[in-house]
Design an enzyme around this catalytic site. Structure first.
Site, PDB file in Angstrom:
ATOM      1  N   ALA A 143       9.079  22.599 -18.770  1.00 15.24           N
ATOM      2  CA  ALA A 143       9.843  22.955 -19.727  1.00 15.24           C
ATOM      3  C   ALA A 143      11.210  22.596 -19.684  1.00 15.24           C
ATOM      4  CB  ALA A 143       9.543  24.521 -20.244  1.00 15.24           C
ATOM      5  N   GLU A 180       3.181  -3.150  -5.156  1.00 12.00           N
ATOM      6  CA  GLU A 180       1.721  -3.053  -5.897  1.00 12.00           C
ATOM      7  C   GLU A 180       1.900  -2.212  -6.988  1.00 12.00           C
ATOM      8  OE1 GLU A 180       0.351  -5.731  -4.516  1.00 12.00           O
ATOM      9  OE2 GLU A 180      -1.990  -5.635  -5.214  1.00 12.00           O
ATOM     10  N   CYS A 234     -38.889  17.781 -20.182  1.00 12.87           N
ATOM     11  CA  CYS A 234     -38.221  18.258 -18.705  1.00 12.87           C
ATOM     12  C   CYS A 234     -39.329  17.841 -17.677  1.00 12.87           C
ATOM     13  CB  CYS A 234     -37.886  19.836 -18.676  1.00 12.87           C
ATOM     14  SG  CYS A 234     -37.270  20.119 -17.031  1.00 12.87           S
ATOM     15  N   CYS A 249     -37.621  27.320 -15.565  1.00 10.98           N
ATOM     16  CA  CYS A 249     -37.451  26.080 -15.130  1.00 10.98           C
ATOM     17  C   CYS A 249     -37.150  25.892 -13.526  1.00 10.98           C
ATOM     18  CB  CYS A 249     -36.674  25.199 -15.789  1.00 10.98           C
ATOM     19  SG  CYS A 249     -36.284  23.582 -15.459  1.00 10.98           S
ATOM     20  N   LYS A 265      -3.283  -2.085   2.373  1.00  8.33           N
ATOM     21  CA  LYS A 265      -3.446  -3.348   1.384  1.00  8.33           C
ATOM     22  C   LYS A 265      -3.874  -2.592   0.127  1.00  8.33           C
ATOM     23  CE  LYS A 265      -4.363  -8.150   0.798  1.00  8.33           C
ATOM     24  NZ  LYS A 265      -4.980  -8.098  -0.563  1.00  8.33           N
ATOM     25  N   SER A 313       0.724 -15.507  -1.027  1.00  9.80           N
ATOM     26  CA  SER A 313      -0.389 -14.712  -0.749  1.00  9.80           C
ATOM     27  C   SER A 313      -0.497 -14.261   0.884  1.00  9.80           C
ATOM     28  CB  SER A 313      -1.743 -15.147  -1.255  1.00  9.80           C
ATOM     29  OG  SER A 313      -1.696 -16.539  -0.754  1.00  9.80           O
ATOM     30  N   TYR A 373      12.434  20.356 -17.796  1.00  6.70           N
ATOM     31  CA  TYR A 373      12.703  18.895 -17.893  1.00  6.70           C
ATOM     32  C   TYR A 373      12.481  18.669 -19.291  1.00  6.70           C
ATOM     33  CZ  TYR A 373      11.462  14.101 -17.151  1.00  6.70           C
ATOM     34  OH  TYR A 373      11.330  12.675 -17.033  1.00  6.70           O
ATOM     35  N   ASP A 374      11.973  18.951 -20.223  1.00  9.50           N
ATOM     36  CA  ASP A 374      11.513  18.772 -21.309  1.00  9.50           C
ATOM     37  C   ASP A 374      12.917  18.810 -22.233  1.00  9.50           C
ATOM     38  OD1 ASP A 374       9.081  17.866 -21.137  1.00  9.50           O
ATOM     39  OD2 ASP A 374       8.025  19.407 -21.857  1.00  9.50           O
ATOM     40  N   GLU A 382       0.564  -1.598   7.309  1.00 10.47           N
ATOM     41  CA  GLU A 382       0.508  -0.929   5.923  1.00 10.47           C
ATOM     42  C   GLU A 382      -0.859  -1.188   5.202  1.00 10.47           C
ATOM     43  OE1 GLU A 382       3.660  -3.045   3.840  1.00 10.47           O
ATOM     44  OE2 GLU A 382       4.920  -3.361   5.715  1.00 10.47           O
TER      45      GLU A 382
HETATM   46  S1  IVH Z   1       3.174  -8.149   1.535  1.00  8.71           S
HETATM   47  C1  IVH Z   1       3.970 -13.199   1.553  1.00  8.71           C
HETATM   48  N1  IVH Z   1       2.024  -5.990   1.534  1.00  8.71           N
HETATM   49  O1  IVH Z   1      -1.804  -8.535  -1.237  1.00  8.71           O
HETATM   50  C2  IVH Z   1       3.120 -12.053   0.816  1.00  8.71           C
HETATM   51  N2  IVH Z   1       0.992  -7.310   0.131  1.00  8.71           N
HETATM   52  O2  IVH Z   1      -3.349 -11.117  -0.434  1.00  8.71           O
HETATM   53  C3  IVH Z   1       3.438 -10.673   1.130  1.00  8.71           C
HETATM   54  N3  IVH Z   1      -0.760  -6.515  -1.070  1.00  8.71           N
HETATM   55  O3  IVH Z   1      -0.272 -10.802  -3.402  1.00  8.71           O
HETATM   56  C4  IVH Z   1       2.774  -9.746   0.527  1.00  8.71           C
HETATM   57  N4  IVH Z   1      -0.578  -4.443  -0.328  1.00  8.71           N
HETATM   58  O4  IVH Z   1      -0.485  -8.178  -3.898  1.00  8.71           O
HETATM   59  C5  IVH Z   1       2.042  -6.867   1.250  1.00  8.71           C
HETATM   60  N5  IVH Z   1       1.481  -3.763   1.849  1.00  8.71           N
HETATM   61  C6  IVH Z   1       1.340  -4.849   1.129  1.00  8.71           C
HETATM   62  C7  IVH Z   1       0.209  -5.212   0.217  1.00  8.71           C
HETATM   63  C8  IVH Z   1       0.137  -6.434  -0.069  1.00  8.71           C
HETATM   64  C9  IVH Z   1      -1.062  -5.091  -1.169  1.00  8.71           C
HETATM   65  C10 IVH Z   1      -1.136  -7.384  -1.884  1.00  8.71           C
HETATM   66  C11 IVH Z   1      -0.179  -8.447  -2.664  1.00  8.71           C
HETATM   67  C12 IVH Z   1      -0.465  -9.623  -2.327  1.00  8.71           C
HETATM   68  C13 IVH Z   1      -1.599  -9.675  -1.872  1.00  8.71           C
HETATM   69  C14 IVH Z   1      -1.916 -10.709  -0.686  1.00  8.71           C
END
Ligand code: IVH
Length: 676
Positions: free
Chosen positions: A36, A179, A415, A441, A118, A84, A38-39, A116
């Site tokens: 509230a 992401e 049933c 049942c 993914k 990638s 915040y609103d 990290e």
């Molecule tokens: S680093 C040079 N860190 O994975 C590329 N990517 O297969 C550096 N992704 O296109 C990417 N978590 O969409 C990085 N902790 C993370 C990630 C991550 C998910 C995805 C991202 C990338 C794809 C690569």
């Protein structure tokens, strides 16, 4: 009279406050104001901006949903390409990746690595000029993406302005990448809503995030809440020097970005392996989907030297996990599973298939709407997904692989447990119900007994035993649990003395449960844990509640008319009253104890492990809480006492390692009964 500068001042102040509270709420999950409050701030800002449109800036929180519908996205050329990652699938392949890097450098340096998660979403780029978000873009083909700034602004964890860091200048230019994803819980809610509206479902959170982020109308994006984790520093001009990925991740946090939890800096590949395994184990419990872990060499100077092969950096790789999806055949739909409420839960009977190391033979289909929405036919090839630790879902029919031999499904008119007619209720899912009452049942009653036992803390029973004891004729209703004898139990195959003793102890102990647990266990429609607590503390005894009228019950704050009527109806039912009398006759407590004891254990954290004899888990927890203690589930350095019952396992070992005080059940009793 307020002057123009005063207004501008106030607007600035409001923007700061709103973005700060946003950050506390969405990024830190630690709000400092109520919704509230915040609103109210938001409303004041909106009013001021409406009165002074010339003062609206694109980085105002009101502009998170400001822009109109676009017909096409503008193209963005990535100054630094969005690449990638190469993949590895085993420790050996990870080692080979490192060997390639070493070979390329011609040396064997001692690297550090970040590990990290993914995130399985879509990568995006965020560009800030002098601390203000100026552009957000999709990856596209890595060279050129789409400008989706208005859509990304709707994501509450995307800062519109970077936080100022004390003693550091704000970069003139900053591009970060991360992401965008949809939380599992959000995704499930969204699909439920789509099913109710009769619209097509999304196969997984990733697809729905992708669909959402590419909406031409940002208000549509806003209705499907997305989230973001930032993980890459793509460009920076000005601001502090950042030399490693580890520093970058911390810097992101300081600037107000959301960074994935539990990222660890490792010194050896062995440590990396341990971290990757941890992510694999945690995977199903996370609210975001991950398909692996990303291992990155920490030092930027080394990264620079290593460079790229094709589209993949040499300095990072994705350690991929086995997929949690598989295509298999739907052999049948099983309609045998009945809940205590009478609802019949369809189960997909699948051709057994390995998903992530577990053989999957069945999947939930939720309800009739869901089956119809999926367009399922018996014999279809279907995409099955394991999400979380729950039973897998059927997410999609592989329509293009149909042969014509698939057959439409039919749901049962009666049933399968008791033969009573079934009925389809349009209760937000088109669920099929058995029309019989629960006492007549067997399917419903077996589930009711399971539920009663679980709620009363009779953990040793479980679904399998509850069904078995019922089928063997030992139980007709849940009150019969209190009549079970050791002889009856040990006469059954595979039930030994220990199991029987354990179960009977738990059953006996459950008689002392407070009224509020009994009320939940009775399974009164509309009465959950919260309502039961309020009813118990108000009425103090089951007898008082049983004679109460709708108006009296309705008077309790938090209990509505529907619940009140349901309660009265429940106690008017002869069969329910008969079971309650059976419970009374065997000595089940029907009173609510006074909760306000002395808080002799205030500030102390307890963890319980092993089998307790004198108390059920629930009781021990309740009693501890009544004394002001906190009860945790895992042992950590913050634990004060570990209560170790019989067969204590890893928690005991961990507590011993951490030097935590270990108490027996007798000692627990002494602590609970101590006067001061
Ligand atoms: S680093 C040079 N860190 O994975 C590329 N990517 O297969 C550096 N992704 O296109 C990417 N978590 O969409 C990085 N902790 C993370 C990630 C991550 C998910 C995805 C991202 C990338 C794809 C690569």
């Amino acid at each position: 009279m307020t002057t123009g500068t005063e207004v501008q001042h106030r607007i600035e102040e409001l923007r700061h406050q709103i973005e700060y509270h946003n950050y506390r709420y969405y990024v830190l999950s630690d709000p400092q104001v109520t919704d509230a409050e915040y609103d109210e701030l938001f409303l004041e800002l909106r009013r001021l901006e409406e009165a002074h449109p010339e003062l609206v800036t694109p980085d105002s929180p009101t502009q998170r949903v400001g822009a109109g519908v676009v017909t096409d996205f503008a193209k963005v050329v990535h100054e630094v390409p969005m690449l990638s990652l190469s993949n590895v699938f085993s420790a050996t392949e990870l080692e080979e990746w490192l060997n390639r890097a070493n070979k390329f450098l011609g040396s064997h340096a001692d690297y550090e690595y970040t590990v990290e998660p993914k995130i399985d979403g879509l990568s995006v780029s965020l560009l800030y000029e002098n601390g203000t978000l100026v552009r957000g873009a999709t990856r596209g083909d890595g060279i050129q993406g789409d400008d989706i700034t208005p859509n990304l602004k709707t994501i509450k964890t995307v800062p519109l302005r970077l936080h100022k860091v004390e003693g550091e200048e704000t970069p003139r230019l900053l591009e970060v990448r991360g992401e965008v994803y949809m939380a599992r819980t959000t995704f499930e809610k969204l699909n439920q809503e789509l099913a109710q509206k009769g619209e097509k479902l999304f196969a997984n959170p990733r697809n729905s995030a992708a669909g959402s982020v590419r909406q031409k109308d940002p208000t549509a994006t806003q209705k499907r809440p997305l989230n973001i984790f930032i993980y890459t520093l793509a460009q920076k001009q000005g601001g502090p020097e950042i030399k490693t990925q580890w520093e970058a991740l911390h810097y992101f946090e300081k600037l107000g970005f959301r960074v994935a939890p539990d990222i660890v800096l490792c010194k050896t590949l062995e440590e990396v392996e341990v971290q990757v395994k941890k992510w694999l184990e945690k995977r199903s419990g996370l609210d975001f989907e991950i398909d692996g872990a990303v291992v990155k060499i920490n030092d930027f100077a080394t990264e620079e030297k290593l460079g790229y092969v094709g589209r993949d950096p040499r300095w990072a790789t994705a350690y991929k996990f086995p997929p949690l999806e598989a295509v298999t055949r739907l052999n049948d739909i099983d309609w045998h599973s009945i809940r205590r409420t009478g609802s019949i839960n369809p189960l997909a009977v699948l051709e057994p298939v390995d998903i992530g190391g577990i053989t999957i033979k069945s999947a939930t289909l939720f309800n009739l709407d869901m089956i119809e929405k999926l367009g399922l036919k018996i014999g279809d090839l279907v995409l099955v997904k394991r999400a979380g630790d729950v039973i897998p879902n059927v997410v999609k029919v592989m329509e293009e692989r149909r042969t014509g031999a698939e057959k439409p499904f039919q749901y049962p008119q009666t049933c399968l447990s008791c033969g009573a007619p079934t009925t389809r209720k349009e209760d937000g899912g088109g669920r099929l119900y058995c029309t019989n009452n629960s006492y007549n049942c067997p399917g419903q009653m077996k589930d009711w007994i399971t539920f009663f036992a679980a709620t009363m803390g009779i953990e040793g029973l479980g679904e399998r035993n509850a069904h078995r004891f019922y089928d063997e004729g030992l139980l007709k209703d849940y009150a019969d649990l209190y009549k079970l004898t050791k002889n009856e139990l040990t006469n059954l195959e595979r039930v030994g003395k220990r199991l029987a003793d354990n179960l009977l102890n738990q059953i006996a102990a459950s008689k002392q449960n407070p009224l509020r647990l009994l009320l939940v266990a009775l399974g009164i429609p509309q009465v959950g844990v919260k309502a039961a607590e309020m009813l118990a503390s108000q009425f103090r005894s089951l007898d008082n509640l049983m004679v109460a009228e709708v108006e009296t019950i309705e008077d309790i704050k938090g209990i509505g008319k529907v619940a009140a009527e349901s309660i009265v109806r429940f106690f008017q039912n002869e069969a329910n009253r008969a079971v309650i009398e059976k419970l009374r006759a065997v000595g089940v407590n029907m009173l609510e104890p006074e909760r306000e004891g002395k808080k002799t254990l205030a500030g102390k954290t307890f963890v319980l492990t092993g089998n307790l004899v004198k108390y059920t888990r629930n009781q021990a927890e309740e009693l501890l809480k009544a004394r002001g203690a906190t009860v945790g589930s895992a042992v950590s350095k913050n634990t004060d006492f570990l209560v170790a019952g019989d067969k204590a396992g890893s928690k005991l070992t961990k507590a011993q390692q951490l030097g935590i005080t270990i108490v027996s059940e007798d000692e627990l009793q002494t602590l609970l009964e101590a006067e001061a």
